[in-house]
Design a protein around this motif. Sequence first.
Motif, PDB file in Angstrom:
ATOM      1  N   ASN A 144      28.717  -7.402  30.276  1.00 48.19           N
ATOM      2  CA  ASN A 144      28.795  -8.292  29.107  1.00 48.19           C
ATOM      3  C   ASN A 144      28.479  -7.605  27.777  1.00 48.19           C
ATOM      4  O   ASN A 144      28.352  -8.264  26.751  1.00 48.19           O
ATOM      5  CB  ASN A 144      27.868  -9.510  29.272  1.00 48.19           C
ATOM      6  CG  ASN A 144      28.304 -10.405  30.419  1.00 48.19           C
ATOM      7  OD1 ASN A 144      29.491 -10.664  30.575  1.00 48.19           O
ATOM      8  ND2 ASN A 144      27.354 -10.853  31.229  1.00 48.19           N
ATOM      9  N   GLU A 145      28.342  -6.292  27.805  1.00 48.78           N
ATOM     10  CA  GLU A 145      27.909  -5.561  26.608  1.00 48.78           C
ATOM     11  C   GLU A 145      29.005  -5.607  25.551  1.00 48.78           C
ATOM     12  O   GLU A 145      30.072  -5.029  25.720  1.00 48.78           O
ATOM     13  CB  GLU A 145      27.582  -4.112  26.995  1.00 48.78           C
ATOM     14  CG  GLU A 145      26.817  -3.364  25.915  1.00 48.78           C
ATOM     15  CD  GLU A 145      26.506  -1.931  26.336  1.00 48.78           C
ATOM     16  OE1 GLU A 145      26.774  -1.560  27.497  1.00 48.78           O
ATOM     17  OE2 GLU A 145      26.003  -1.187  25.483  1.00 48.78           O
ATOM     18  N   GLY A 146      28.723  -6.312  24.488  1.00 45.74           N
ATOM     19  CA  GLY A 146      29.687  -6.423  23.403  1.00 45.74           C
ATOM     20  C   GLY A 146      30.899  -7.283  23.733  1.00 45.74           C
ATOM     21  O   GLY A 146      31.863  -7.278  22.971  1.00 45.74           O
ATOM     22  N   PHE A 147      30.869  -8.007  24.853  1.00 45.94           N
ATOM     23  CA  PHE A 147      31.977  -8.914  25.171  1.00 45.94           C
ATOM     24  C   PHE A 147      31.955 -10.078  24.184  1.00 45.94           C
ATOM     25  O   PHE A 147      30.891 -10.524  23.762  1.00 45.94           O
ATOM     26  CB  PHE A 147      31.821  -9.517  26.584  1.00 45.94           C
ATOM     27  CG  PHE A 147      32.065  -8.569  27.730  1.00 45.94           C
ATOM     28  CD1 PHE A 147      31.977  -7.194  27.577  1.00 45.94           C
ATOM     29  CD2 PHE A 147      32.371  -9.069  28.992  1.00 45.94           C
ATOM     30  CE1 PHE A 147      32.184  -6.336  28.649  1.00 45.94           C
ATOM     31  CE2 PHE A 147      32.582  -8.224  30.071  1.00 45.94           C
ATOM     32  CZ  PHE A 147      32.491  -6.859  29.904  1.00 45.94           C
ATOM     33  N   SER A 148      33.126 -10.586  23.856  1.00 42.63           N
ATOM     34  CA  SER A 148      33.165 -11.801  23.037  1.00 42.63           C
ATOM     35  C   SER A 148      32.743 -12.974  23.912  1.00 42.63           C
ATOM     36  O   SER A 148      32.680 -12.856  25.139  1.00 42.63           O
ATOM     37  CB  SER A 148      34.581 -12.031  22.514  1.00 42.63           C
ATOM     38  OG  SER A 148      35.407 -12.520  23.556  1.00 42.63           O
ATOM     39  N   GLY A 149      32.474 -14.117  23.262  1.00 41.45           N
ATOM     40  CA  GLY A 149      32.036 -15.296  24.008  1.00 41.45           C
ATOM     41  C   GLY A 149      33.000 -15.649  25.140  1.00 41.45           C
ATOM     42  O   GLY A 149      32.603 -15.869  26.275  1.00 41.45           O
ATOM     43  N   GLY A 150      34.290 -15.668  24.815  1.00 39.16           N
ATOM     44  CA  GLY A 150      35.298 -16.017  25.802  1.00 39.16           C
ATOM     45  C   GLY A 150      35.424 -14.970  26.897  1.00 39.16           C
ATOM     46  O   GLY A 150      35.606 -15.291  28.072  1.00 39.16           O
ATOM     47  N   GLU A 151      35.313 -13.686  26.509  1.00 41.78           N
ATOM     48  CA  GLU A 151      35.392 -12.600  27.493  1.00 41.78           C
ATOM     49  C   GLU A 151      34.250 -12.698  28.502  1.00 41.78           C
ATOM     50  O   GLU A 151      34.421 -12.443  29.693  1.00 41.78           O
ATOM     51  CB  GLU A 151      35.358 -11.241  26.778  1.00 41.78           C
ATOM     52  CG  GLU A 151      36.653 -10.919  26.042  1.00 41.78           C
ATOM     53  CD  GLU A 151      36.513  -9.808  25.018  1.00 41.78           C
ATOM     54  OE1 GLU A 151      37.545  -9.409  24.456  1.00 41.78           O
ATOM     55  OE2 GLU A 151      35.384  -9.337  24.762  1.00 41.78           O
ATOM     56  N   LYS A 152      33.088 -13.092  28.004  1.00 38.01           N
ATOM     57  CA  LYS A 152      31.942 -13.252  28.906  1.00 38.01           C
ATOM     58  C   LYS A 152      32.234 -14.324  29.951  1.00 38.01           C
ATOM     59  O   LYS A 152      31.930 -14.159  31.133  1.00 38.01           O
ATOM     60  CB  LYS A 152      30.687 -13.639  28.118  1.00 38.01           C
ATOM     61  CG  LYS A 152      30.068 -12.482  27.367  1.00 38.01           C
ATOM     62  CD  LYS A 152      28.843 -12.918  26.581  1.00 38.01           C
ATOM     63  CE  LYS A 152      28.289 -11.732  25.801  1.00 38.01           C
ATOM     64  NZ  LYS A 152      27.267 -12.124  24.841  1.00 38.01           N
ATOM     65  N   LYS A 153      32.817 -15.428  29.508  1.00 35.45           N
ATOM     66  CA  LYS A 153      33.097 -16.537  30.429  1.00 35.45           C
ATOM     67  C   LYS A 153      34.144 -16.124  31.458  1.00 35.45           C
ATOM     68  O   LYS A 153      34.041 -16.438  32.647  1.00 35.45           O
ATOM     69  CB  LYS A 153      33.563 -17.768  29.649  1.00 35.45           C
ATOM     70  CG  LYS A 153      32.482 -18.355  28.737  1.00 35.45           C
ATOM     71  CD  LYS A 153      31.253 -18.749  29.533  1.00 35.45           C
ATOM     72  CE  LYS A 153      30.141 -19.312  28.677  1.00 35.45           C
ATOM     73  NZ  LYS A 153      30.389 -20.641  28.146  1.00 35.45           N
ATOM     74  N   ARG A 154      35.133 -15.388  31.015  1.00 37.86           N
ATOM     75  CA  ARG A 154      36.166 -14.932  31.933  1.00 37.86           C
ATOM     76  C   ARG A 154      35.554 -13.971  32.961  1.00 37.86           C
ATOM     77  O   ARG A 154      35.870 -14.015  34.150  1.00 37.86           O
ATOM     78  CB  ARG A 154      37.272 -14.223  31.153  1.00 37.86           C
ATOM     79  CG  ARG A 154      38.508 -13.943  31.990  1.00 37.86           C
ATOM     80  CD  ARG A 154      39.503 -13.112  31.236  1.00 37.86           C
ATOM     81  NE  ARG A 154      40.058 -13.816  30.074  1.00 37.86           N
ATOM     82  CZ  ARG A 154      41.366 -13.932  29.837  1.00 37.86           C
ATOM     83  NH1 ARG A 154      42.235 -13.408  30.659  1.00 37.86           N
ATOM     84  NH2 ARG A 154      41.786 -14.551  28.764  1.00 37.86           N
ATOM     85  N   ASN A 155      34.650 -13.139  32.474  1.00 44.45           N
ATOM     86  CA  ASN A 155      33.961 -12.192  33.356  1.00 44.45           C
ATOM     87  C   ASN A 155      33.145 -12.923  34.426  1.00 44.45           C
ATOM     88  O   ASN A 155      33.052 -12.468  35.567  1.00 44.45           O
ATOM     89  CB  ASN A 155      33.065 -11.286  32.511  1.00 44.45           C
ATOM     90  CG  ASN A 155      32.506 -10.104  33.298  1.00 44.45           C
ATOM     91  OD1 ASN A 155      33.210  -9.508  34.106  1.00 44.45           O
ATOM     92  ND2 ASN A 155      31.238  -9.776  33.067  1.00 44.45           N
ATOM     93  N   GLU A 156      32.564 -14.077  34.066  1.00 44.52           N
ATOM     94  CA  GLU A 156      31.796 -14.843  35.045  1.00 44.52           C
ATOM     95  C   GLU A 156      32.687 -15.295  36.203  1.00 44.52           C
ATOM     96  O   GLU A 156      32.306 -15.207  37.364  1.00 44.52           O
ATOM     97  CB  GLU A 156      31.144 -16.078  34.386  1.00 44.52           C
ATOM     98  CG  GLU A 156      30.057 -15.765  33.370  1.00 44.52           C
ATOM     99  CD  GLU A 156      28.812 -15.163  33.987  1.00 44.52           C
ATOM    100  OE1 GLU A 156      28.618 -13.942  33.814  1.00 44.52           O
ATOM    101  OE2 GLU A 156      28.046 -15.896  34.645  1.00 44.52           O
TER     102      GLU A 156
END
Lengths: 251, 484
Positions: A144-156
């Motif tokens: 999640n390092e430097g991920f955007s808000g949406g990228e974090k959710k997709r990563n989850e």
Amino acid sequence: MMIKIENLHASVDGKEILKGINLTIGAGEVHAIMGPNGSGKSTLSNIIAGRDGYTVTSGSITYKGKNLLEMSPEQRSWEGIFLAFQYPVEIPGVNNTYLLKAGVNARRKHHGEQELDAMEFLQLVREKAKLVELDPSFLSRGVNEGFSGGEKKRNEIFQMAVLEPSLALLDETDSGLDIDALRIVAGGVNKLRSSDRSIVMVTHYQRLLDYIVPDVVHVLADGKILKTGGKELALELEERGYDWVRQEAAA
Amino acid sequence: MSETRQERKPEEFTGREYEAGFVTDIETDTLPPGLNEDVIRHISAKKEEPEWLLNWRLEAFRHWQTMQEPHWAHVNYPPIDYQAISYYSAPKSQKDGPKSLDEVDPKLLETYAKLGIPLREQEFLAGVAVDAVFDSVSVATTFKGKLKDAGVIFCPISEAVREYPELVQQYLGTVVPTGDNFYAALNSAVFTDGSFVYIPKGVRCPMELSTYFRINALNTGQFERTLIIADEGSYVSYLEGCTAPQRDENQLHAAVVELVALDDARIKYSTVQNWYPGDENGVGGIYNFVTKRADCRGARSRVSWTQVETGSAITWKYPSCILRGDDSVGEFYSVALTKMRQEADTGTKMIHIGKNTRSTIVSKGISAGFGQQSYRGLVRIGKSAEGARNYTQCDSLLIGENCGAHTFPYVEVKNPTATMEHEATTSKIGEDQLFYCQSRGISEEDAVNMIVNGFCKDVFNELPMEFAVEANRLMEVSLEGAVG
Ligand SMILES: Nc1ncnc2c1ncn2[C@@H]1O[C@H](COP(=O)(O)OP(=O)(O)OP(=O)(O)O)[C@@H](O)[C@H]1O
Ligand SMILES: [Mg+2]
């Protein structure tokens, strides 16, 4: 039955947040939990996943026939519980794939299965990344390092796909996703639906439920589940808000 | 220091005791505790040193006697009795000393096994030339032939004194003068061994050079002297790794490392330091007071210090670069871990003298338990250092409530064209990070290791491959039981 929560009372710093939750979820079912801000939705998800800092004052949680409250968070993960965080945490310098490999292999080890080697694992994550159209460059970045808000959710949801849980708790996974991303991520979740996997979605918006159609919708307010219905309940909430549910429950 | 000296009894000065000592100690070849000019003459004679070196030592000793033990570092330790230390100790018999790693103390090998780096594999597979220092005398040197073909000299410094006296005399003490500081003066007076490296013009050293130090005999201070010279356009990567078995008494270690880089030369000096840190109460660890300094003498020369420090009870260490040559580059990458009662006061000095000189400092400090840690860095931009640049980044990670991290950055800028950048952060391993890892199936202990290793990544990336793996394991072994 996947999980049975009975008369769960829990508090934080002496303040009671959950005031008698009763919730039963069968295998393969998808439940949505909606409710006002601060009503205790994340608290409930966190307690199921085993987060520290909450005191369960009474009640019980039975998961796959076992007393869930006795297990450590990692044991719960090994037994198939997964929490997609409302606010995913950044862990600088720790490779996203490395974290997942450690998690997957710890679970395999716990179940007496052969651990996956680097090649096997890489193949697995590449395949799962496609499910949510996660750009492979995210695999080698810090968690999640430097991920955007949406990228974090997709990563989850990508992590959910890799960990293949029996019970997935998705805490506001839709918030932060743009319109296209919501469709893609929801599509990924739909592909993960199966008869032996239960999903709980915490959300504020009916829109998500257009994509992932729930079997059951609950209203959690003031620390209790005040109303339970079918997918049409979400539409009604969208239109009317929560006050009428409270009034109905008080009556 | 001066107090200790005043307390000594008159008979300690007479030397009769030492004469007797010499006789009985011939078998073990260990000097009785104490330090005076006779001891220095004895060391010098043992090593068959030329006159100039003996005089150099004596001059250092005389200087040392006028000096005060420094107490400005942010560390606490009981006074050291320099007369209670033995200044020379050779293995029982140097001639029958270990010729291969098979003959090395199994305990040492065990520690390495725990760290996952079997020495033999490392020696054979990684092509590392091992110059093992057991106590004060080097007993094993390998891969000599290959190095010789390249014209590289890599040998114990006492051998270099005999074989290459003009090189040693030309460079010894030119980076760290005998009177530089209390410990450097002491080292200059009594150093018994260490490594000597010379890379000829235009030569890229064909392998990583490595020295394993070990402190062995009880109550023996170690005073290694390392001198590395990279001639014009040459390159060398030197690895230093340390471990020590458990000890009941604190042991003093006061090494001096001098690096000289001439025009276009590059030296990469990496250290993994894992000496016995003492028990939970701080008993039995090693005192590590070392002077490491590089002289970027030539234009476009470059020196990198990379260190991973997890050991020692007390560490006092500031690898420095004197950026004398125009366009020369100094780098310092450091990870230091203090736990239990460990104290560390480390940092670096970057002295910019030449034009367009650049320095980079990345310091990562981790404190757990009751560990105390200070970063102390000096960046000095001299008048002549037109266009000099420095980038400094100091990050601290705290594990638990009882540890501490402190930063003391000193900056002196005498040239207005300098560019300085400084970043500092202090963070705690968050409950949220731990829970996130646990919710993915990772135990708390593994999660801590993972987070710490992630925190250290920028520095570990600077280490040679095999050392980076070792550093990761070392952090894990060192953090065992540090959480909770
Ligand atoms: N650590 C804590 N300390 C104090 N109060 C807390 C803590 N954690 C939760 N709470 C309180 O518990 C209540 C429920 O919080 P929770 O996060 O479960 O709500 P939520 O239903 O998820 O809300 P939202 O829809 O805004 O995400 C809130 O009033 C919150 O302030
Ligand atoms: Mg919430």
